[in-house]
Design a protein around this motif. Structure first.
Motif, PDB file in Angstrom:
ATOM      1  N   GLY A 156       0.857  -1.182   0.000  1.00  0.00           N
ATOM      2  CA  GLY A 156       0.000   0.000   0.000  1.00  0.00           C
ATOM      3  C   GLY A 156       0.897   1.237   0.000  1.00  0.00           C
ATOM      4  O   GLY A 156       1.552   1.468   0.993  1.00  0.00           O
ATOM      5  N   PRO A 157       0.988   1.935  -1.121  1.00  0.00           N
ATOM      6  CA  PRO A 157       0.268   1.784  -2.379  1.00  0.00           C
ATOM      7  C   PRO A 157       0.813   0.628  -3.223  1.00  0.00           C
ATOM      8  O   PRO A 157       1.942   0.196  -3.028  1.00  0.00           O
ATOM      9  CB  PRO A 157       0.549   3.117  -3.095  1.00  0.00           C
ATOM     10  CG  PRO A 157       1.907   3.531  -2.599  1.00  0.00           C
ATOM     11  CD  PRO A 157       1.947   3.080  -1.168  1.00  0.00           C
ATOM     12  N   THR A 158      -0.032   0.178  -4.165  1.00  0.00           N
ATOM     13  CA  THR A 158       0.407  -0.866  -5.089  1.00  0.00           C
ATOM     14  C   THR A 158       0.325  -0.366  -6.525  1.00  0.00           C
ATOM     15  O   THR A 158      -0.183   0.734  -6.781  1.00  0.00           O
ATOM     16  CB  THR A 158      -0.457  -2.133  -4.921  1.00  0.00           C
ATOM     17  OG1 THR A 158       0.142  -3.218  -5.638  1.00  0.00           O
ATOM     18  CG2 THR A 158      -1.872  -1.942  -5.456  1.00  0.00           C
ATOM     19  N   GLU A 177       1.247  -1.377   4.539  1.00  0.00           N
ATOM     20  CA  GLU A 177       1.980  -0.099   4.456  1.00  0.00           C
ATOM     21  C   GLU A 177       3.441  -0.303   4.052  1.00  0.00           C
ATOM     22  O   GLU A 177       4.032  -1.338   4.370  1.00  0.00           O
ATOM     23  CB  GLU A 177       2.004   0.568   5.836  1.00  0.00           C
ATOM     24  CG  GLU A 177       0.678   1.088   6.327  1.00  0.00           C
ATOM     25  CD  GLU A 177       0.376   2.479   5.796  1.00  0.00           C
ATOM     26  OE1 GLU A 177       1.330   3.248   5.573  1.00  0.00           O
ATOM     27  OE2 GLU A 177      -0.817   2.774   5.608  1.00  0.00           O
ATOM     28  N   MET A 178       3.993   0.721   3.436  1.00  0.00           N
ATOM     29  CA  MET A 178       5.424   0.688   3.107  1.00  0.00           C
ATOM     30  C   MET A 178       6.123   1.838   3.825  1.00  0.00           C
ATOM     31  O   MET A 178       5.507   2.839   4.155  1.00  0.00           O
ATOM     32  CB  MET A 178       5.614   0.869   1.616  1.00  0.00           C
ATOM     33  CG  MET A 178       5.157  -0.321   0.821  1.00  0.00           C
ATOM     34  SD  MET A 178       5.825  -0.248  -0.829  1.00  0.00           S
ATOM     35  CE  MET A 178       4.913   1.081  -1.480  1.00  0.00           C
ATOM     36  N   ARG A 184       6.283  -3.176   4.892  1.00  0.00           N
ATOM     37  CA  ARG A 184       6.553  -3.407   6.318  1.00  0.00           C
ATOM     38  C   ARG A 184       6.283  -4.882   6.635  1.00  0.00           C
ATOM     39  O   ARG A 184       5.135  -5.312   6.696  1.00  0.00           O
ATOM     40  CB  ARG A 184       5.635  -2.517   7.166  1.00  0.00           C
ATOM     41  CG  ARG A 184       5.944  -1.026   7.095  1.00  0.00           C
ATOM     42  CD  ARG A 184       6.923  -0.621   8.199  1.00  0.00           C
ATOM     43  NE  ARG A 184       6.478  -1.057   9.513  1.00  0.00           N
ATOM     44  CZ  ARG A 184       5.717  -0.336  10.331  1.00  0.00           C
ATOM     45  NH1 ARG A 184       5.311   0.867   9.975  1.00  0.00           N
ATOM     46  NH2 ARG A 184       5.376  -0.795  11.520  1.00  0.00           N
ATOM     47  N   ILE A 185       7.346  -5.634   6.864  1.00  0.00           N
ATOM     48  CA  ILE A 185       7.187  -7.078   7.051  1.00  0.00           C
ATOM     49  C   ILE A 185       6.515  -7.386   8.395  1.00  0.00           C
ATOM     50  O   ILE A 185       5.777  -8.361   8.508  1.00  0.00           O
ATOM     51  CB  ILE A 185       8.557  -7.793   6.914  1.00  0.00           C
ATOM     52  CG1 ILE A 185       9.130  -7.558   5.501  1.00  0.00           C
ATOM     53  CG2 ILE A 185       8.436  -9.284   7.204  1.00  0.00           C
ATOM     54  CD1 ILE A 185       8.369  -8.204   4.365  1.00  0.00           C
ATOM     55  N   ASP A 186       6.761  -6.524   9.401  1.00  0.00           N
ATOM     56  CA  ASP A 186       6.077  -6.755  10.686  1.00  0.00           C
ATOM     57  C   ASP A 186       4.558  -6.632  10.505  1.00  0.00           C
ATOM     58  O   ASP A 186       3.783  -7.438  11.009  1.00  0.00           O
ATOM     59  CB  ASP A 186       6.593  -5.790  11.774  1.00  0.00           C
ATOM     60  CG  ASP A 186       6.513  -4.326  11.352  1.00  0.00           C
ATOM     61  OD1 ASP A 186       6.386  -4.049  10.138  1.00  0.00           O
ATOM     62  OD2 ASP A 186       6.569  -3.449  12.233  1.00  0.00           O
TER      63      ASP A 186
END
Ligand code: PLP
Length: 479
Positions: A156-158, A177-178, A184-186
Motif C-alpha cells: 500500500g500503495p500498489t 503499508e510501506m 513493512r514485514i512486521d
C-alpha cells in the motif's frame, strides 16, 4: 430521412457500438437499464484504471503529463528498428505472420533467460510462458488462483494497474503499508496472523520489490530474505513483479525474490516494456509446473498466443546483442530526469509535502498535507495543463487521497521542471486557501504568498526562454 449530421438512431434503440465515443457516451437511462440485466456480477466491482481515464485528457499536446508510465521510446534508434523488421520480412515472413505456441517460442524464452541472467536468475525454459505484457501475466495469475472473496495481499500503495485486476476477480485485497525500505514485514506478519485466526489463507502476496510503481521505493535485502522465509514457513505464494530491476541509477543490485527462493514459492513476472518497448506488448511469467499448467490453460482461453511478430522482433533484437548498451542509455536518461524532478520538487513544493527518493525506475510518490485531496487537485492541475496520477488509484480501499504518483521517464527535463512548477503552484494555492479558511495567518501564509509570487515570475521567465515543445503522437496507456 435521416438528417445529415443528425443521429438516425430511433429513440429507445441501443446506440451503434461503432459510433464515435462522444455519441456512445450519451447512453440513455433506458439503455443502461436494458444492458444492466445482462451484466455479470463481477462487473459491479470492476474499477477503471485511473490511467485509462486520464488518457483522453493528457493526449492533448499542450498538457505536460507526469501521469503515465511511458518509457522513452524515442531513444531507440529507428534505423535499428527498421533493419530488424526488414530482416524479419526477408527471412521469416511466413512464420512471423503465423500463430505460435501458447507458451511462446523457445527462442523468445532464450532472450528472457538472457535478460533474467543479468539479475542472476536462471529459470528452466519449461517454467516460462510468454505473455501479452506483464499486465496479462498479473491477470492470468489472478485468474488461476483467486475465487471471489479470497484474500490477496499487496503493498500500500500498489501498482495501479493491478488494482482493477484484483477487483475484477472479486479478490478481498489487503494492503500493507510501506516505508523507505518497502513493504513493512512486521505489518505483513500481523495481517497473516489475523487472517489465519479467521481461518483464511491469502492466495498470494503481490509485490513490486524494486523501484516500485508507484512509490519508487525498494524492498531492503533483509526484508527480501524475510519475505521469502515467510512464504516457505507458511506455504504461501509470492508474486514478484519486476519491470524495473535493471533500471538502477546507482548502488548495488539487490537479489530478486525469485533468486532467493529458487522458484518454489515465488512466481515471477517480467516484461520487455521498460527495457525495450511497451508497444510490442511482450512480458512473461515464471511459475512452478503445477501453477504453469493452469496459467497456460488460462492463456489459451484469453488470446491463444502472444504476438508472433513482436516475438520475432525481440529475437532479432537480442541477436544483434546491444540490449545491455540500450538499457545503460535508458538508465542515463532516467537518472537525469529523476534528478530534475527531485530538484524541482525541492524548489516548488511546500515543506509540508514529502516525497520518495527513487534509486531507479520511473516514479516519485509525493504526499501532501492531508487536507489536500489529490483527486480534486488533479482537476485544478489540468487547468494548468499538467497531469499526475492521484494516489487513490494505488489503493483498493480509498486510501492515498493526499498522495500522487509523478512519472519522470516520459518527459524531458524542461517539461519535468515546468510540470512540477505548475503542480507546485496549485498545491501552494490549496495551502494558502486552507490557511485563510482556518485562520492560520502568519509565517506560513506569507510563505505561501511569496511562493506563489515567485512562481508567477518563474512562469513569465519560462514563457520567454522556453517555448515548450511536445512530441507528436504520444499515447498515454502506460501504467
Ligand atoms: C509494476 C508493473 N507491473 C506490470 C506492468 C505492466 O506492464 P506491461 O503490460 O507493459 O508489461 C507495469 C507497467 O507500468 C508495472 O509498472
Amino acid at each position: 430521412m435521416a438528417g445529415q449530421g443528425q443521429s438516425s438512431r430511433e429513440p429507445g434503440r441501443p446506440e451503434d457500438a461503432t459510433a464515435p465515443p462522444h455519441r456512445r457516451a450519451h447512453t440513455s437511462a433506458r439503455d443502461l437499464e436494458r444492458y444492466a440485466g445482462l451484466f455479470a456480477a463481477r462487473t459491479q466491482v470492476m474499477r477503471s484504471s485511473a490511467m485509462r481515464d486520464l488518457m483522453a485528457i493528457t493526449a492533448r499536446p499542450e498538457v505536460i503529463s507526469l501521469a503515465g508510465g511511458l518509457p522513452d521510446t524515442s531513444s531507440f534508434p529507428p534505423e535499428s528498428f527498421a533493419a530488424q523488421m526488414t530482416r524479419i520480412a526477408q527471412e521469416s515472413s511466413a512464420q512471423a505472420l503465423q500463430y505460435g505456441p501458447t507458451e511462446g517460442f523457445e527462442r523468445t524464452k532464450e532472450c528472457i533467460r538472457e535478460l533474467m541472467a543479468a539479475e542472476d536468475m536462471h529459470p528452466d525454459p519449461d517454467d516460462i510462458i510468454v505473455t501479452t505484457g506483464g499486465q496479462q501475466a498479473i491477470d492470468l495469475v489472478t485468474k488461476t488462483l483467486v475465487d471471489p472473496g479470497d484474500p490477496v495481499i499487496c503493498e500500500g500503495p500498489t501498482y495501479p494497474g493491478a488494482v482493477p485486476v484484483f477487483s475484477s476477480y472479486q479478490a478481498d485485497t489487503h494492503q500493507v503499508e510501506m516505508d523507505a525500505e518497502g513493504m513493512r514485514i512486521d505489518e505483513l506478519e500481523a495481517l497473516l496472523d489475523r487472517l489465519e485466526a479467521e481461518g483464511r489463507r491469502p492466495k498470494f502476496i503481490y509485490s513490486v520489490p524494486s523501484f516500485q510503481n508507484p512509490a519508487g521505493v525498494t524492498l531492503s535485502a533483509k526484508r527480501r530474505r524475510r519475505l521469502v522465509e515467510i512464504a516457505r514457513e507458511r506455504e504461501l505464494l509470492v508474486i514478484e513483479d519486476n519491470p524495473y530491476g535493471l533500471l538502477r541509477f546507482g548502488g548495488d543490485p539487490l537479489p530478486p525474490l525469485y533468486q532467493l527462493d529458487g522458484g518454489d514459492y515465488v512466481v515471477y513476472i517480467g516484461t520487455f516494456s521498460k527495457v525495450l518497448s511497451p508497444g510490442i506488448r511482450l512480458g512473461w511469467c515464471v511459475a512452478p509446473p503445477p501453477v504453469m499448467e493452469k496459467i497456460v490453460l488460462g492463456k489459451q482461453a484469453a488470446d491463444l498466443c502472444t504476438s508472433t511478430l513482436t516475438q520475432y522482433f525481440v529475437i532479432e533484437y537480442f541477436a544483434e546483442g546491444s540490449w545491455r548498451e540500450y538499457i545503460e542509455d535508458l538508465v542515463g536518461i532516467y537518472r537525469s530526469r529523476r534528478d530534475a524532478m527531485l530538484d524541482a520538487l525541492e524548489r516548488h513544493f511546500p515543506e509540508q509535502a514529502q516525497w520518495t527518493q527513487p534509486e531507479g525506475g520511473l516514479f516519485v510518490w509525493a504526499t501532501l498535507p492531508d487536507y489536500i485531496d489529490t483527486g480534486d487537485l488533479l482537476a485544478k492541475a489540468l487547468r494548468e495543463d499538467v497531469a499526475f496520477v492521484p494516489g487513490a488509484a494505488a489503493y483498493a480501499d480509498g486510501r492515498g487521497s493526499s498522495s500522487m504518483r509523478l512519472n519522470y521517464s516520459g518527459s524531458d527535463e524542461d517539461e519535468i521542471r515546468e510540470g512540477i512548477r505548475r503542480i507546485g503552484k496549485v498545491v501552494w494555492e490549496q495551502v494558502a486557501l486552507y490557511e485563510t479558511i482556518t485562520g492560520e495567518h502568519g509565517a506560513i501564509s506569507s510563505r505561501a504568498e511569496e511562493a506563489l509570487a515567485e512562481m508567477d515570475t518563474a512562469e513569465l521567465e519560462q514563457a520567454e526562454v522556453l517555448p515548450l515543445r511536445r512530441r507528436e503522437g504520444r499515447g498515454e496507456a502506460g501504467r
